[in-house]
Design a protein around this motif. Sequence first.
Motif, PDB file in Angstrom:
ATOM      1  N   VAL A   1       7.784   4.073   7.740  1.00  0.00           N
ATOM      2  CA  VAL A   1       8.236   4.896   6.619  1.00  0.00           C
ATOM      3  C   VAL A   1       9.587   5.508   6.979  1.00  0.00           C
ATOM      4  CG1 VAL A   1       7.710   6.921   5.225  1.00  0.00           C
ATOM      5  CG2 VAL A   1       5.850   5.446   6.030  1.00  0.00           C
ATOM      6  N   ILE A   2      10.503   5.478   6.010  1.00  0.00           N
ATOM      7  CA  ILE A   2      11.835   6.022   6.262  1.00  0.00           C
ATOM      8  C   ILE A   2      12.165   7.064   5.196  1.00  0.00           C
ATOM      9  CG2 ILE A   2      14.304   5.482   6.405  1.00  0.00           C
ATOM     10  CD1 ILE A   2      13.280   2.533   7.057  1.00  0.00           C
ATOM     11  N   ILE A   3      12.528   8.248   5.642  1.00  0.00           N
ATOM     12  CA  ILE A   3      13.064   9.241   4.716  1.00  0.00           C
ATOM     13  C   ILE A   3      14.557   9.306   4.965  1.00  0.00           C
ATOM     14  CG2 ILE A   3      13.086  11.662   4.041  1.00  0.00           C
ATOM     15  CD1 ILE A   3      10.220  11.859   5.159  1.00  0.00           C
ATOM     16  N   ALA A   4      15.339   8.971   3.953  1.00  0.00           N
ATOM     17  CA  ALA A   4      16.791   9.000   4.105  1.00  0.00           C
ATOM     18  C   ALA A   4      17.355  10.044   3.149  1.00  0.00           C
ATOM     19  CB  ALA A   4      17.390   7.625   3.821  1.00  0.00           C
TER      20      ALA A   4
ATOM     21  N   LYS B   1       8.948  -1.919   4.506  1.00  0.00           N
ATOM     22  CA  LYS B   1       8.920  -0.495   4.814  1.00  0.00           C
ATOM     23  C   LYS B   1       8.898   0.322   3.532  1.00  0.00           C
ATOM     24  CE  LYS B   1       9.720  -1.782   9.059  1.00  0.00           C
ATOM     25  NZ  LYS B   1      10.990  -1.566   9.743  1.00  0.00           N
ATOM     26  N   ALA B   2       8.349   1.535   3.657  1.00  0.00           N
ATOM     27  CA  ALA B   2       8.374   2.461   2.525  1.00  0.00           C
ATOM     28  C   ALA B   2       9.554   3.402   2.717  1.00  0.00           C
ATOM     29  CB  ALA B   2       7.080   3.258   2.469  1.00  0.00           C
ATOM     30  N   ILE B   3      10.409   3.482   1.695  1.00  0.00           N
ATOM     31  CA  ILE B   3      11.635   4.269   1.862  1.00  0.00           C
ATOM     32  C   ILE B   3      11.749   5.331   0.775  1.00  0.00           C
ATOM     33  CG2 ILE B   3      14.154   4.171   1.912  1.00  0.00           C
ATOM     34  CD1 ILE B   3      13.796   1.223   2.883  1.00  0.00           C
ATOM     35  N   LEU B   4      11.971   6.563   1.217  1.00  0.00           N
ATOM     36  CA  LEU B   4      12.246   7.642   0.277  1.00  0.00           C
ATOM     37  C   LEU B   4      13.729   7.964   0.408  1.00  0.00           C
ATOM     38  CD1 LEU B   4      10.928   9.767  -1.689  1.00  0.00           C
ATOM     39  CD2 LEU B   4      11.021  11.342   0.236  1.00  0.00           C
ATOM     40  N   LEU B   5      14.455   7.765  -0.674  1.00  0.00           N
ATOM     41  CA  LEU B   5      15.893   7.989  -0.642  1.00  0.00           C
ATOM     42  C   LEU B   5      16.228   9.222  -1.473  1.00  0.00           C
ATOM     43  CD1 LEU B   5      18.887   7.039  -0.150  1.00  0.00           C
ATOM     44  CD2 LEU B   5      18.659   5.808  -2.313  1.00  0.00           C
TER      45      LEU B   5
ATOM     46  N   GLU C   1       0.833  -1.206   0.000  1.00  0.00           N
ATOM     47  CA  GLU C   1       0.000   0.000   0.000  1.00  0.00           C
ATOM     48  C   GLU C   1       0.870   1.259   0.000  1.00  0.00           C
ATOM     49  OE1 GLU C   1      -3.808   0.074   0.960  1.00  0.00           O
ATOM     50  OE2 GLU C   1      -3.262  -1.587  -0.391  1.00  0.00           O
ATOM     51  N   ALA C   2       0.284   2.370  -0.432  1.00  0.00           N
ATOM     52  CA  ALA C   2       0.964   3.653  -0.316  1.00  0.00           C
ATOM     53  C   ALA C   2       1.048   4.030   1.157  1.00  0.00           C
ATOM     54  CB  ALA C   2       0.199   4.726  -1.074  1.00  0.00           C
ATOM     55  N   ARG C   3       2.243   4.356   1.628  1.00  0.00           N
ATOM     56  CA  ARG C   3       2.384   4.684   3.044  1.00  0.00           C
ATOM     57  C   ARG C   3       2.705   6.164   3.265  1.00  0.00           C
ATOM     58  NH1 ARG C   3       4.691   0.001   6.695  1.00  0.00           N
ATOM     59  NH2 ARG C   3       3.301   1.189   8.038  1.00  0.00           N
ATOM     60  N   LEU C   4       3.538   6.704   2.369  1.00  0.00           N
ATOM     61  CA  LEU C   4       3.850   8.141   2.459  1.00  0.00           C
ATOM     62  C   LEU C   4       3.498   8.777   1.133  1.00  0.00           C
ATOM     63  CD1 LEU C   4       5.316  10.628   3.819  1.00  0.00           C
ATOM     64  CD2 LEU C   4       7.381   9.834   2.658  1.00  0.00           C
TER      65      LEU C   4
END
Lengths: 520, 362, 307
Positions: A436-439, A466-470, A268-271
Motif C-alpha cells: 500500500v502506498i500513500i502519496a 499495489k493499492a495507492i492513495l494519492l 481486494e481492499a488493502r487500505l
Amino acid sequence: MTEERTRGGTAGVGAPVVLEMRGVTKTFGPVRANDGVSITLGRGEILGLLGENGAGKSTLMKILYGLYSPDEGEVIVDGERAEIKDPKDAVSRGIGMVHQHFTLIPALTVAENIVLGAEPRKGATLDLARAIRDTEELSERYGLRVNPRTRVADLSVGEQQRVEILKTLYRKARILVLDEPTAVLTPQETEDLFSVLKELVADGLSIILITHKLGELLGISDRITIIRDGKVVETVEAAGTDEGALARLMVGREVLLRVEKTEAKVGEARLSAEGLVVRSGAGAKAVDEIGLEVRGGEILGVAGVDGNGQTELAEALAGTRPAESGVVRLDGEDVTRVGANGRQERGLAYVPEDRGTKGLVQDFSLSENNALKTYDEAPFSKWGWIFPKAMRRRAAEALRAYDVRPPDPDARAGSLSGGNQQKAVLARELSGDPGVIIAAQPTRGVDVGAIEFIHRQLLEQRSQGKAILLISLELEEVRSLSDRIAVIYDGRIVGEVGPDATDEELGLLMAGRTGGEKGA
Amino acid sequence: MSARLRRALVDAGGALVFPLIAIAISFVLGAFIVLATGNNPLTAYSALVRGAVGSPTAIGRTLLGATPLIFTGLAVAVAFRAGLFNIGGEGQLYIGAITAAWLGVTLASLGALSIPLVLLACVVTGFLWGAIPGVLKARFGAHEVITTIMLNYIGINLATYLALKPLRTEGLVPGTDAIDFAARIPFIGLGLGRANYGFLLALLAAVVAYLLLWRTRRGFQIRAVGLSPGAANYAGMGIGINTVLALAIGGAFAAVGGGVEVLGVYGKMTVPFVTNLGFNGIGVALLGRNHPAGVVLGALLFGGLASGAQEMQFSTDVPLQLTNVLLAVILLLVTATKLVELLLGKRARALAGARLEKGLGQ
Amino acid sequence: MDEIFGAPGQLLASTIRNATPLVFAALGGMFSERSGVVNIGLEGLMLISAFAGVVGAFLSGSAVVALGFALAAGLIFALIHALMCVTFEADQIISGTAINLLALGGTGFLMVSIFGSGGTSPRVEGFGEVPIPLLSGIPVVGPALFSQSVLVYLMYVMVPVTFFVLFRTPFGLRLRATGESPEAVDTAGVSVGRMRYYGVALSGLLASLGGIYLSMGILSAFTEGMTNGRGFIALAALIFGRWNPIGATGAALLFGFALAVTFSAPQEVIPNEFLQMIPYVLTIVALAVFGGRAIAPAAIGKPYRKE
C-alpha cells in the motif's frame, strides 16, 4: 459563467497610472526569479498577477514592498521614481501589503496590531483609546468587521485577514497588494473579501491581487498580467479572456497532458478507514468521520483545497498522527493502534507531503535517509548496532534505480534539488516492495522531468497490483492518475467521482457544495 | 573512495572555520590586554605555550585540566546531537562527585576493584539526574535550558549538603573523608606529574560517545531527532524517549567526569569544590563542533591554556586569570555565524555548515 | 516561629535587601527577553557591575561615580551580548553563558591587575542607609521598608516604571511585539535589531543596579564570584513571574524571603542548602505546570534574519 461580470474597478487602463515597475530583475544565486518584469497599475484598478508557484510573483511584490532589493529596474509611484529600501519606504509611498502568511502578533489585540509602528500618542504614552476608535472607524467604513479589543489569537483566519487589510489602511495605503489572499479562505469568506476590495477601489485605491487561481481573477480583476518563469508573458483585459486561455498563458503548454494508463485490474481492499476522526496540532477536528477504501491495482485520488484535512488524513493513515476515533485497516487487519513503524513493517509506504521537514533529514546523508525507517532491521542492524557500510551499499543501488542525481550515498540530502530529493524519498519508500502506498502531494515543488518520472513510478506500482492513495492539490494530477476521485472538504469526503468528471463538478465539490443542497 | 576522503577533509576543514576564527580573535584581543598590563604579548604567549606543552610536567598538567572538560564537553555534545542544550553539566558533575566521594570511601576496602564500581555508580546517578530535565521536557514541555540551569544549583546544593552534613569529616577543610589511595585512580607517571589514568578514561568516553552516536540504533535515532524532529516522527521514532535518553546519557558523562575528579585528583569532595567545569564544557563542545574528537581537541586547548597560564604568570606579570577571559571570548565568538560571514563571505559560512542557529524557541 | 525566622521586622528588612538585586536583574531580564533575546548572562552583568562600582568608588571615593562605573560596565557587557546575538546572529544561550564566564574571568583578572590580589577588594564607602522621614517611623514595617539604601527606593520606583513602559508606551508595544513576532515588527517598519539592542541594553543597566547594590549596598567591597547564582535566581523570578513586571517582582520578593530565611534560620531545623534550592525548585515546578512555552515570548531565542 453566463452572467455579466461585475468588475471591481470603475477605471481601467485609461485611468491615471499610480504605479509602474520597469524592467525589474532579481536573481538568487543561479535562479532568475524576475527577469525584466514590467507592470503598470491604474488608479481604481484591480490588477491580477497570475502565475504558477515559483513563477516570480511573490518576488516581484517583495521588491515593491522593499523586502528584496532588485538587481535592476525601477519602481515609479505616482509618476515619481521611488527608492524603496525597506517596508518603511513602501509604507510612506502609500503601498500596503497583505502577505500570504499573516504578519500578526497573536498575543496582542487587534488594535495593538493595527497601530504597531505608527502608534497614536498622548504625550509619551500610547493612546490606546484612540487606536481602538480609529480601528472601529476604518472597519465600519469598509465593512471590515472585527472587534479591536479581541486578541488576534482568538480570531478566525478570515478575520485575521481583515486585520491585515486594516493595518494597511490605517497607514493610509493607496496601493494594496494581496498575496494569495483566498488560499486560506472559505468560499463565503472569499466573497466577503471581494466585496470589500470593490469598496476599496470604489474609494480610489488600487489593488494588485496575486493568485494562481484563474477563476477568481476573472471575476474580480480589470486586467491580468501573467508571469511565467520570471518573465511577463502577457497582460490581458479580464473581459476579453477565459480560463482556458489564461491557463495556457500561465503554464505555457496545453494543460491536459494525459498520462497513458492501462485498465485497472482491481483486487481486494488493502487500505481502509471507517469513521476516522483526527485532530490537528491546534486541536481542531481536522478529519471528521472519514471512511474510504483503496483496493489493490487502483489509485484513489483525494482532491481538495489546501487545508481541508489532507495532511491529517495522510498522517493518521500512515500512523504518524493518532486517530481520535475510527478504525484504520491494512490488508484486513485493524492497525489503528499500531504505530508508523508497525504499519511500515506491514507493507505501508508513505510519501509525505513535505519532504523538507518530514520525508528527509536534510543534514543526513542519502544513505542514512534511505535507511530512515529500516535502520533497525537486518542487514542494517543487529543487536542494537548499525552498519553504515550496508546502508551505503543498499542506498547506492536504490539511488541508481530511481535515477537520483547525484547517485552518491554520502551526499547530504539537503544538497539535492527538490525533484531529486523526492526521487530519493520514492527510492526508499518503493524499494521495499510495499503493498500500500500513500502519496501526499508527491510532485509539489518538483521540476517537470521529475513529475513525469514520479507519475510513471506510481502507475507502475498500480500495474503491479499495489493499492495507492494519492492526495494532491493539483487537480490535473489527481485526474490523470486516479481511477476514482474522492473530494475532501472541511475534513469530510463530500463526494466521489470518476476521472472523467467535469471541472465544474469537481469545483463545486471542492467548494463543499454537495448534490445541490446549497444552490450555486 | 577518494571522493569520500576529499569530502571528509572538506567537512573537517569547514568545521574548523568557526573555532579557528574564534580562537584567533580571542588571542589577538588577549595580546592587547597583555600590552595593556605593560607586558610583551610574544613573551607572554610563548610562556603560555611553554607552560602548556613545554615539558612533561606541563603536558601532564594540560592532560589533568583537559580530563574533566572532555566529560562535560561530551555531556553537552551528546545532548546537542538530539537538538537539546544541556547547560546542566555543572550540577551533573557535582552529583557524580558526591557519588564518588561517598562510595569511594565506602567501597575502599575493595581496593582498585572499587574504581569501576564507583564510576558505574556515577553513571547511574548522573543518568538519573540527567533524565530529570528530559522527562520535564518530554512530559511537560518545560524547556531544558531553563530546567538544566535550575538543576545546576539544586545539584550543587544537594551535593554540598551531603558533603557538609551526613558525609562530613572532622578536619579543617570542610568536606568528605579522604578516599584510601588504593581505591583512587593511579597516576600515569612517565614524568607527567599529577596526570592520572582518568585522562585515558576520558578518551575512552569519547570513543563510547562516538560509537553510541554513529554506530548504534539509539544514536541514529538521537541524531535524526536532533536534525529533524518531523522526519524522526515520520519514521516512527519516539521524540520523547530520545529527548530523555540524550539528556540522561549526557548527565552520565558529566557525572563520571565528577567521579574521575574525586577519584583521580582530590580524593574527596571539599566545599567549595571545582567550579565552572560544566560551563566550560559548553565551550569545549562548541569548539569541537559537538563531535567527540572535536571535544577532545577543545578540552586539550582549554586544559593547555589553564596549564600554560601558570607559567605565563610566573614569567611575566600577566595574571593567570587572563586565560579565563580568553576562554570566555572564544565561547562568545564560536557561534557568531554572521561574523564569519562578514570575515570570509557567504561561501565559507555555508561550508562551515553552521547548525547552531537553533535557540530557545526550538 | 521566631527561632526560624527571627524578629519579623528584621526578617522583612532582610527580605527586601535580598530581593532588591533580584528585582533589578529580573526587570532587566524582562526587557531583554520581551524583545526576544534570552539573557542568561544576568549573573555576569551583575557581577561586572558590582566590581566596576567598587573600582569607581575606590578611585574617586564618590558613590555617584561608582554608580556611573557600574552602569557603564553593565551597559558595555550588555551591548557585547547584543552585538553577538543581534548583529552576529550567535546563539543567545551560548553568548549569555560566555558573558557570565567573561565577567567571572574578567573580574578575576582585573582584581589582580588593579588591587594586586584576588579574593576580596579593599573596603570602599558604600551606599549608606537613608531613612525616609515619617515613613521610616511606622512600627515594624517602617524601618524595614523605609530605612534602606537609596538603591532600594530606586527599586520601588523601577517596578511601576517598568510596568508603565512595557504596557503603556509605544516603545513597550514595539518591544513586546518584537519578542512575539519580529517579522510583523519588520513589516510594520520598525527595526527589529534596534528594538533588541534597546531591550538588551536596558537589561544591562537594570542588572548593573542590582550588581552595585550587592557590592556597595549590602556590602562595602567586591568579592570574586559574589553574585553566587543571584543572576540565575533573577532569571528564575522572571520566568516564575511569567515575564510580567509585577509577577517577577513578586517572585523576586518570594525568593528574597527564602534567602533571608537562609541567613536567619538555625541549621538544625532546615539546612541552608535546601532553603537555597527553593527558587530553582519553584521555577521548575512552574515550568512543568505552565508547560513552559505557552507563556514565554513566542520568538524568544531566535535570531531574526531578513531574507
